[in-house]
Design a protein around this motif. Structure first.
Motif, PDB file in Angstrom:
ATOM      1  N   LEU A  17       0.987  -1.069   0.320  1.00 48.01           N
ATOM      2  CA  LEU A  17       0.083  -0.072  -0.370  1.00 48.01           C
ATOM      3  C   LEU A  17       1.006   0.969   0.415  1.00 48.01           C
ATOM      4  O   LEU A  17       0.439   1.996  -0.848  1.00 48.01           O
ATOM      5  N   PHE A  18       1.775   0.792   0.425  1.00 49.15           N
ATOM      6  CA  PHE A  18       2.763   2.264   0.943  1.00 49.15           C
ATOM      7  C   PHE A  18       3.565   2.815  -0.590  1.00 49.15           C
ATOM      8  O   PHE A  18       3.586   3.986  -0.928  1.00 49.15           O
ATOM      9  N   SER A  19       4.471   1.633  -1.328  1.00 45.27           N
ATOM     10  CA  SER A  19       4.780   1.618  -2.318  1.00 45.27           C
ATOM     11  C   SER A  19       4.043   2.535  -3.454  1.00 45.27           C
ATOM     12  O   SER A  19       4.633   2.451  -3.603  1.00 45.27           O
ATOM     13  N   ARG A  20       3.168   1.224  -3.580  1.00 43.61           N
ATOM     14  CA  ARG A  20       2.927   1.172  -4.450  1.00 43.61           C
ATOM     15  C   ARG A  20       1.400   3.218  -4.504  1.00 43.61           C
ATOM     16  O   ARG A  20       1.205   3.616  -5.314  1.00 43.61           O
ATOM     17  N   GLY A  21       1.326   3.627  -3.360  1.00 40.13           N
ATOM     18  CA  GLY A  21       0.190   4.468  -2.667  1.00 40.13           C
ATOM     19  C   GLY A  21       1.387   5.623  -3.262  1.00 40.13           C
ATOM     20  O   GLY A  21       0.942   7.108  -4.239  1.00 40.13           O
ATOM     21  N   GLY A  48       5.000 -11.305  -9.807  1.00 36.99           N
ATOM     22  CA  GLY A  48       5.239 -12.050  -9.193  1.00 36.99           C
ATOM     23  C   GLY A  48       4.069 -11.760  -7.857  1.00 36.99           C
ATOM     24  O   GLY A  48       3.513 -12.890  -7.023  1.00 36.99           O
ATOM     25  N   THR A  49       4.512 -10.461  -7.428  1.00 34.64           N
ATOM     26  CA  THR A  49       4.109 -10.543  -6.039  1.00 34.64           C
ATOM     27  C   THR A  49       3.495  -9.175  -5.035  1.00 34.64           C
ATOM     28  O   THR A  49       2.833  -9.145  -5.010  1.00 34.64           O
ATOM     29  N   ASP A  50       3.252  -8.176  -6.926  1.00 35.44           N
ATOM     30  CA  ASP A  50       2.466  -7.207  -6.266  1.00 35.44           C
ATOM     31  C   ASP A  50       1.091  -6.861  -7.018  1.00 35.44           C
ATOM     32  O   ASP A  50       0.757  -7.854  -7.728  1.00 35.44           O
ATOM     33  N   GLN A  51       0.917  -6.698  -5.982  1.00 35.66           N
ATOM     34  CA  GLN A  51      -0.957  -7.271  -6.200  1.00 35.66           C
ATOM     35  C   GLN A  51      -1.617  -6.656  -7.203  1.00 35.66           C
ATOM     36  O   GLN A  51      -2.417  -7.305  -8.727  1.00 35.66           O
ATOM     37  N   ASN A  67      -7.386  -0.224  -8.270  1.00 31.63           N
ATOM     38  CA  ASN A  67      -8.132  -1.009  -8.567  1.00 31.63           C
ATOM     39  C   ASN A  67      -7.289  -2.719  -7.210  1.00 31.63           C
ATOM     40  O   ASN A  67      -7.852  -2.673  -6.931  1.00 31.63           O
ATOM     41  N   ALA A  68      -5.716  -2.280  -7.891  1.00 36.80           N
ATOM     42  CA  ALA A  68      -4.778  -3.402  -6.484  1.00 36.80           C
ATOM     43  C   ALA A  68      -5.214  -2.973  -5.355  1.00 36.80           C
ATOM     44  O   ALA A  68      -4.862  -2.994  -4.277  1.00 36.80           O
ATOM     45  N   LEU A  69      -4.574  -0.920  -4.866  1.00 37.50           N
ATOM     46  CA  LEU A  69      -4.711  -1.020  -3.808  1.00 37.50           C
ATOM     47  C   LEU A  69      -5.633  -1.274  -3.254  1.00 37.50           C
ATOM     48  O   LEU A  69      -5.965  -0.779  -1.968  1.00 37.50           O
ATOM     49  N   SER A  70      -7.272  -0.996  -3.712  1.00 36.31           N
ATOM     50  CA  SER A  70      -8.795  -0.902  -3.326  1.00 36.31           C
ATOM     51  C   SER A  70      -8.568  -2.471  -2.931  1.00 36.31           C
ATOM     52  O   SER A  70      -9.171  -2.894  -1.571  1.00 36.31           O
ATOM     53  N   THR A  71      -8.562  -3.116  -3.836  1.00 34.96           N
ATOM     54  CA  THR A  71      -8.416  -4.632  -3.671  1.00 34.96           C
ATOM     55  C   THR A  71      -7.593  -5.247  -1.830  1.00 34.96           C
ATOM     56  O   THR A  71      -8.116  -6.028  -1.422  1.00 34.96           O
ATOM     57  N   VAL A  72      -6.511  -4.904  -1.491  1.00 42.51           N
ATOM     58  CA  VAL A  72      -5.888  -5.167  -0.854  1.00 42.51           C
ATOM     59  C   VAL A  72      -6.440  -4.215   0.965  1.00 42.51           C
ATOM     60  O   VAL A  72      -6.206  -4.918   1.291  1.00 42.51           O
ATOM     61  N   VAL A 127     -13.123   3.338  -1.206  1.00 47.36           N
ATOM     62  CA  VAL A 127     -11.875   3.184  -0.600  1.00 47.36           C
ATOM     63  C   VAL A 127     -11.262   3.281  -2.759  1.00 47.36           C
ATOM     64  O   VAL A 127     -10.360   4.255  -2.615  1.00 47.36           O
ATOM     65  N   THR A 128     -11.625   3.118  -3.624  1.00 49.16           N
ATOM     66  CA  THR A 128     -10.839   3.707  -4.851  1.00 49.16           C
ATOM     67  C   THR A 128     -11.142   4.724  -4.596  1.00 49.16           C
ATOM     68  O   THR A 128     -10.426   5.822  -5.382  1.00 49.16           O
ATOM     69  N   LEU A 129     -12.112   6.096  -4.462  1.00 47.33           N
ATOM     70  CA  LEU A 129     -12.274   6.977  -4.884  1.00 47.33           C
ATOM     71  C   LEU A 129     -11.434   7.495  -3.703  1.00 47.33           C
ATOM     72  O   LEU A 129     -10.606   8.728  -4.091  1.00 47.33           O
ATOM     73  N   PHE A 130     -11.380   7.534  -2.259  1.00 42.51           N
ATOM     74  CA  PHE A 130     -10.373   7.839  -1.497  1.00 42.51           C
ATOM     75  C   PHE A 130      -8.786   7.524  -1.791  1.00 42.51           C
ATOM     76  O   PHE A 130      -7.958   8.498  -2.298  1.00 42.51           O
ATOM     77  N   TRP A 131      -8.334   6.508  -2.735  1.00 42.23           N
ATOM     78  CA  TRP A 131      -6.784   6.432  -3.521  1.00 42.23           C
ATOM     79  C   TRP A 131      -6.758   6.669  -3.859  1.00 42.23           C
ATOM     80  O   TRP A 131      -5.382   7.856  -4.425  1.00 42.23           O
ATOM     81  N   GLY A 132      -7.963   7.111  -5.685  1.00 39.60           N
ATOM     82  CA  GLY A 132      -8.088   7.956  -6.371  1.00 39.60           C
ATOM     83  C   GLY A 132      -7.690   9.675  -5.787  1.00 39.60           C
ATOM     84  O   GLY A 132      -6.433   9.944  -6.368  1.00 39.60           O
TER      85      GLY A 132
END
Length: 579
Positions: free
Chosen positions: A124-128, A249-252, A420-425, A451-456
């Motif tokens: 979440l931190f790295s992709r955010g 392989g491990t990034d959502q 979408n990945a951030l919201s899923t996690v 949550v998608t709206l929040f991250w966006g």
């Protein structure tokens, strides 16, 4: 920009919003919203993965990187086919068998809830953080391209991607990615064609390659082993392998693609599409940057592709700028003449004269950059503005709108996937896992959209706060290298180290992240052999250089996590057995 180009760009953005949101009806629950009910065809998943990879950062930054330096950047993608094959044999069947939503759910059963939450928090931190860069970087360029204010440009990109991702879910993301990839490829291919056809009639493609080769622009492989060097074949085959294994392989954002597959076979085919296409595509984009350099040997090129002149400038700096402009024009004509002489008579003397003329011209460009940095008191670089400058000044009306739409497409195709990945996690690994109250599918679907709206919105605000970077393509890889190696180490412990336990895995992960931070800030003086640790907010001492370049942080993090995790797990079990 002409009104026809504006009309094309606006039509493209409108179509993207419509195309993304119309798939919202397929998301009646969170499995539909996050995984498209596991019904996506392999070719759509594969193109979506490639579209996410071929971001605006690739579109703009990679061409500029080749223009300023050479083609050695392609070496970091040499590991992609090997990574894809390894993942098709290991993690892909593992994830497909479990039928999970998140890549990090599997960690809890073996290593406990803390390890799952901490690993997903790192994602979440790295992709955010990376998402803010992905929005900001092309926005700075597009704002200048369109002669449009920066803040509205960021808002258009951020809000557009957020809106259709929030409504359409992963199905909307993948379907729009396919169309966006088509627009991107058209922009790149047409630009290459236009460069070739716009060269002087007596300068052939082979002549262009000869000039580029004389300047070392076609250099793609460096066989020297040096961990302090960013790009060599060992970096690409060894260090980048860990980066690619972790990312795919491990990034959502990538794992989620093949979790939408109908079958294991389709999931593997989607990754193999990337394995076959990634290196040729990156090579082509870099070659485009090199050909752009040759184009500006014969065509008029500005002293700098990114000019910044504040209202208040000292007279001495104005005079210095005028002098540099005069010197540049003379150097430009001299280099052009040297290139002509070399093509007429390909001998060593003419080649040396051409190289010297080119070096002198670039020295003047460097001086102009230093002048602008003195004026603005900040870092100024035109690497990310070279290709956009060509688009606006050389491409015909109508096609400009399509190519700029391609840059927007590249930005949107990366943003929607990350959102979408951030919201899923967040929903799966945190909210639903820690929420003790029973909730309906409809509740979680609404929460997922919220949550998608929040991250966006968060990423868009972060983009508004970010400044420019010297090379946006490098910056994203640097951010990823801080986290990817350590996260990969956790999954290696999970799959192949039977003695690993939760205590060892969590402690290893913390040690891995710490080691990456320490070595990333380690500098040495080649003359004295002295090493020094430099804090992020401190200035780098004069004469000191990076001890280890960022790609090598990936195997470092993986190695520390696996070794510490294994050793502490063994020790912990012995302590418990003796109690």
């Amino acid at each position: 920009m002409h009104w026809i180009d504006w009309a094309i760009l606006i039509a493209f953005l409108a179509y993207t919003i419509w195309d993304g949101t119309r798939h919202g009806k397929e998301s009646s629950n969170i499995e539909g919203f996050f995984l498209a009910n596991r019904s996506m065809p392999w070719w759509a998943m594969g193109l979506s993965v490639m579209a996410t990879q071929a971001s605006a950062i690739t579109f703009i930054g990679t061409t500029g990187q080749a223009y300023v330096e050479d083609m050695r950047f392609v070496q970091i993608y040499l590991a992609v086919p090997f990574a894809m094959i390894l993942l098709c044999v290991t993690l892909v069947p593992f994830f497909h068998k479990l039928q999970n939503f998140s890549a990090y759910e599997v960690l809890e059963e073996r290593f406990g809830l803390k390890t799952r939450l901490f690993t997903s928090l790192l994602f979440l931190f790295s992709r955010g953080l990376g998402l803010g860069i992905i929005i900001a970087a092309p926005s700075y360029v597009l704002a200048l391209l369109l002669d449009f204010p920066l803040a509205p440009t960021i808002l258009i990109i951020g809000i557009t991607a957020t809106f259709y991702t929030m409504v359409g879910g992963i199905s909307g993301v993948i379907h729009t990615d396919v169309k966006q990839m088509t627009v991107m490829l058209f922009g790149l291919i047409f630009s290459f064609y236009w460069i070739i056809t716009s060269l002087p009639p007596d300068v052939s493609i082979s002549d262009s390659f000869y000039l580029a080769g004389t300047l070392g622009k076609l250099e793609a492989l460096d066989l020297n082993f040096d961990i302090s060097e960013k790009y060599n074949i060992w970096t690409g085959v060894i260090a980048a392998l860990f980066l690619m294994l972790s990312y795919f392989g491990t990034d959502q954002s990538q794992v989620q693609r093949y979790l939408t597959a109908v079958s294991l076979k389709d999931a593997r085919k989607s990754l193999l599409l990337t394995a076959y296409a990634k290196i040729p595509m990156q090579f082509f984009i870099l070659l485009l940057g090199v050909m752009l350099y040759v184009f500006y040997i014969f065509g008029p090129a500005p002293l700098t592709f990114r000019s910044v002149e504040p209202d208040t400038v000292q007279n001495s700096e104005i005079v210095a700028g005028e002098v540099l402009e005069q010197e540049y024009q003379a150097a430009y004509l001299k280099r052009k003449e040297a290139a002509r002489d070399l093509l007429e008579s390909k001998n060593q003397n003419n080649a040396q004269a051409f190289v010297e003329a080119d070096n002198y011209l670039n020295e003047i460009r460097d001086k102009e950059q230093e002048r602008q940095e003195r004026i603005t008191q900040s870092s100024i670089n035109d690497t990310n503005y070279i290709f956009p400058y060509f688009i606006v000044n050389e491409i015909p009306i109508g096609i400009i709108g399509l190519i700029i739409a391609g840059i927007f497409a590249a930005a949107l195709s990366s943003i929607d996937s990350e959102l979408n990945a951030l919201s899923t996690v967040f929903i799966v690994d945190w909210y639903r896992r820690l929420n003790k109250n029973e909730r309906s599918e409809a509740w979680y679907l609404k929460s997922s959209r919220a949550v998608t709206l929040f991250w966006g919105l968060l990423a868009t605000l972060a983009a508004l706060a970010l400044g420019e970077t010297r090379s946006i393509i490098e910056l994203v890889n640097k951010v990823g290298s801080y986290f990817y190696g350590s996260i990969l180490g956790i999954f290696i412990l999970l799959l192949w180290v039977k003695k690993a336990n939760g205590f060892g895995a969590l402690t290893g992960l913390i040690c891995g992240m710490s080691s990456v931070f320490i070595f990333d800030r380690l500098y040495d003086n080649p003359e004295t052999g002295v090493y020094q640790f430099v804090m992020p907010w401190s200035n780098i001492p004069e004469g000191f250089e990076k001890t280890i370049e960022y790609l090598w942080l990936n195997p470092l993090g993986t190695g520390v996590v696996v070794s510490v995790g294994f050793l502490l797990s063994v020790v912990w079990e012995k302590v418990r057995s003796n109690e």
